[in-house]
Design an enzyme around this catalytic site. Structure first.
Site, PDB file in Angstrom:
ATOM      1  N   LYS A  78      -5.525  -6.980  73.584  1.00 40.62           N
ATOM      2  CA  LYS A  78      -4.798  -6.852  74.849  1.00 40.62           C
ATOM      3  C   LYS A  78      -4.700  -8.226  75.491  1.00 40.62           C
ATOM      4  O   LYS A  78      -5.519  -9.118  75.207  1.00 40.62           O
ATOM      5  CB  LYS A  78      -5.517  -5.884  75.788  1.00 40.62           C
ATOM      6  CG  LYS A  78      -4.597  -5.215  76.799  1.00 40.62           C
ATOM      7  CD  LYS A  78      -3.768  -4.096  76.175  1.00 40.62           C
ATOM      8  CE  LYS A  78      -2.918  -3.403  77.233  1.00 40.62           C
ATOM      9  NZ  LYS A  78      -2.199  -2.252  76.664  1.00 40.62           N
ATOM     10  N   ASP A 101       3.402  -4.125  78.716  1.00 39.41           N
ATOM     11  CA  ASP A 101       2.523  -3.230  79.467  1.00 39.41           C
ATOM     12  C   ASP A 101       3.029  -3.303  80.908  1.00 39.41           C
ATOM     13  O   ASP A 101       4.187  -3.680  81.136  1.00 39.41           O
ATOM     14  CB  ASP A 101       1.053  -3.671  79.325  1.00 39.41           C
ATOM     15  CG  ASP A 101       0.055  -2.627  79.821  1.00 39.41           C
ATOM     16  OD1 ASP A 101      -0.185  -1.652  79.098  1.00 39.41           O
ATOM     17  OD2 ASP A 101      -0.476  -2.782  80.942  1.00 39.41           O
TER      18      ASP A 101
END
Length: 448
Positions: free
Chosen positions: A129, A169
């Protein structure tokens, strides 16, 4: 709920001590370790061979500054992050989040969750991430472009189609992905599948923007059917109004549900006649305006300041699709009191631990995020496959694959929970099913 295994309790204490002031990461790790107690007791080699200790430590943490110039010529400096958590079953895969709340602990929690989510898809992708505390809201296109180019100037050194493949995201949509990929292409002098969520004209996949919302509903539909229920005729409340929420609304409606509420960070709207999705898409996707504009344009719609109040609206199915820890214990009790029978997480860890305990104790059906919202990363992996083949599938082909993946994912999680004595507990089942594939791969490599 406490961790039952003594070794895992000690590991959790070490995680908290080594990662201070990172409550989201602590929360994510504890939830997984609670589920894994019966697994490590049946398979002690996961402890003795170091798998558990390695699992909670990222393989690599990258932190860098991101200087950029605004339209007035002023220089700003943000922080950039990429945490490459686990490559045990494939290249690191996980989104980039641009939001003021981003710090290392948020990225670490998201990367840890991504390990299990990606494993659950059955596709060969590891967990990672990244992101920045940059806020794209209120910025011009040229400011966002300059930031993205500066961000990629550093990130490109650490990513690649067989190493690490970021996606979008919160705060990173089609515009940002385009700027990021354009800069990567200039720097690397390569056109490859290093980013997913790309535009359809330059290697993107059909059904990608719909994937997380659609996948959430496919998983939920399987969960409902197993309990003798369905979306048909059910009232649905969805938090958020971004990509996940919009397409969860679309698919829930297609499956026979009636979505009556959505929200954004300022407030929520209640439309007793059912959300007009075309109007909501126009406001949120095209005009990029706040959700209260929906109430201004559609007669009879209520708008309320404060987004947490959305859970006070009576419904049978609740789909939290906004952000982490948005649905707390009080909200969970309100849902139960108002007749809700299913909660499925569309965002990453949107329910607090206390809310999950209340929901499960009351016997509601509960679909955890790492299983229920895996549709987005599943189609990202399908985009990687199409890029590798220099080929593209039709929307229907991708959607069919997504539906199969989410159906298999549900059954794998449900079967794992039953095997380890926790039938019906999809939180435990998802953690266990995701863990086993990763852990066995780590064992196969020798010293992890």
């Amino acid at each position: 709920m406490d961790i039952q295994n003594e070794y895992l309790r000690g590991l959790m204490e070490r995680v908290a001590a080594r990662n201070p002031a990172e409550p989201e990461f602590h929360q994510a790790v504890k939830e997984v370790l609670i589920s894994l107690s019966p697994v490590v007791e049946a398979r002690p080699e996961y402890i003795t061979e170091g798998v558990m200790d390695c699992l909670v430590e990222p393989e690599r943490t990258i932190k860098f500054r991101v200087p950029w110039e605004d339209d007035q010529g002023k220089i700003h400096v943000n922080r950039g992050f990429r945490i490459q958590f686990s490559s045990a079953i494939g290249p690191y895969k996980g989104g980039l989040r641009f939001h003021p709340s981003v710090y290392e602990g948020i990225i670490k929690f998201l990367g840890f969750e991504q390990i299990f989510k990606n494993s659950l898809t059955g596709l060969p992708i590891g967990g990672g991430k990244g992101g920045s505390d940059f806020d794209p809201k209120g910025k011009s296109d040229t400011e966002v472009m300059r930031f993205c180019q500066s961000f990629m100037n550093e990130l490109f050194k650490y990513i690649g189609p067989d190493t690490d493949v970021p996606a979008g995201d919160i705060g990173v949509g089609a515009r940002e992905i385009g700027y990021l990929f354009g800069q990567y292409k200039r720097l690397a002098n390569e056109f490859n599948g290093v980013l997913t969520g790309k535009g359809l004209t330059y290697g993107g996949s059909l059904a990608r923007k719909e994937a997380t919302g659609y996948g959430l509903c496919y998983f939920t539909d399987n969960m409902l059917k197993a309990a003798g229920k369905s979306f048909e005729g059910a009232t649905v409340v969805i938090s958020g109004s971004g990509n996940v929420a919009l397409y969860a609304c679309e698919k829930a409606t297609a499956l026979g549900g009636k979505v009556v509420a959505m929200s954004d960070s300022n407030g929520y709207v209640y439309d007793k006649d059912g959300i007009d999705l075309s109007l909501m898409k126009q406001i949120k996707e095209v005009e990029r305006k706040r959700i209260k504009v929906y109430a201004e344009r559609r007669p009879g719609v209520e708008y309320h300041e404060g987004c947490s109040g959305v859970w006070q609206i009576p419904c049978q199915i609740a789909l939290p699709c906004a952000t982490q820890n948005e649905l707390d214990e009080a909200s969970a009790k309100a849902l139960i009191q108002n007749g809700c029978f299913a909660v499925a997480e569309g965002a990453n860890m949107p329910c607090t631990p206390e809310a999950v305990d209340v929901i499960q104790a009351a016997g509601l059906l509960f679909a955890p995020a790492k299983a229920a919202n895996a549709g987005g990363v599943a189609v990202s992996a399908l985009e990687m496959s199409q890029n590798s083949m220099r080929f593209s599938w039709t929307f229907q082909e991708v959607d069919d694959r997504l539906k199969t993946i989410m159906t298999d994912l549900y059954h794998n999680a449900a079967n794992a929970a039953e095997k380890y004595g926790m039938a019906g507990n999809l939180v435990a089942g998802a953690n266990i099913a995701g863990f086993l594939k990763v852990a066995d791969s780590m064992l196969a490599y020798g010293l992890v």
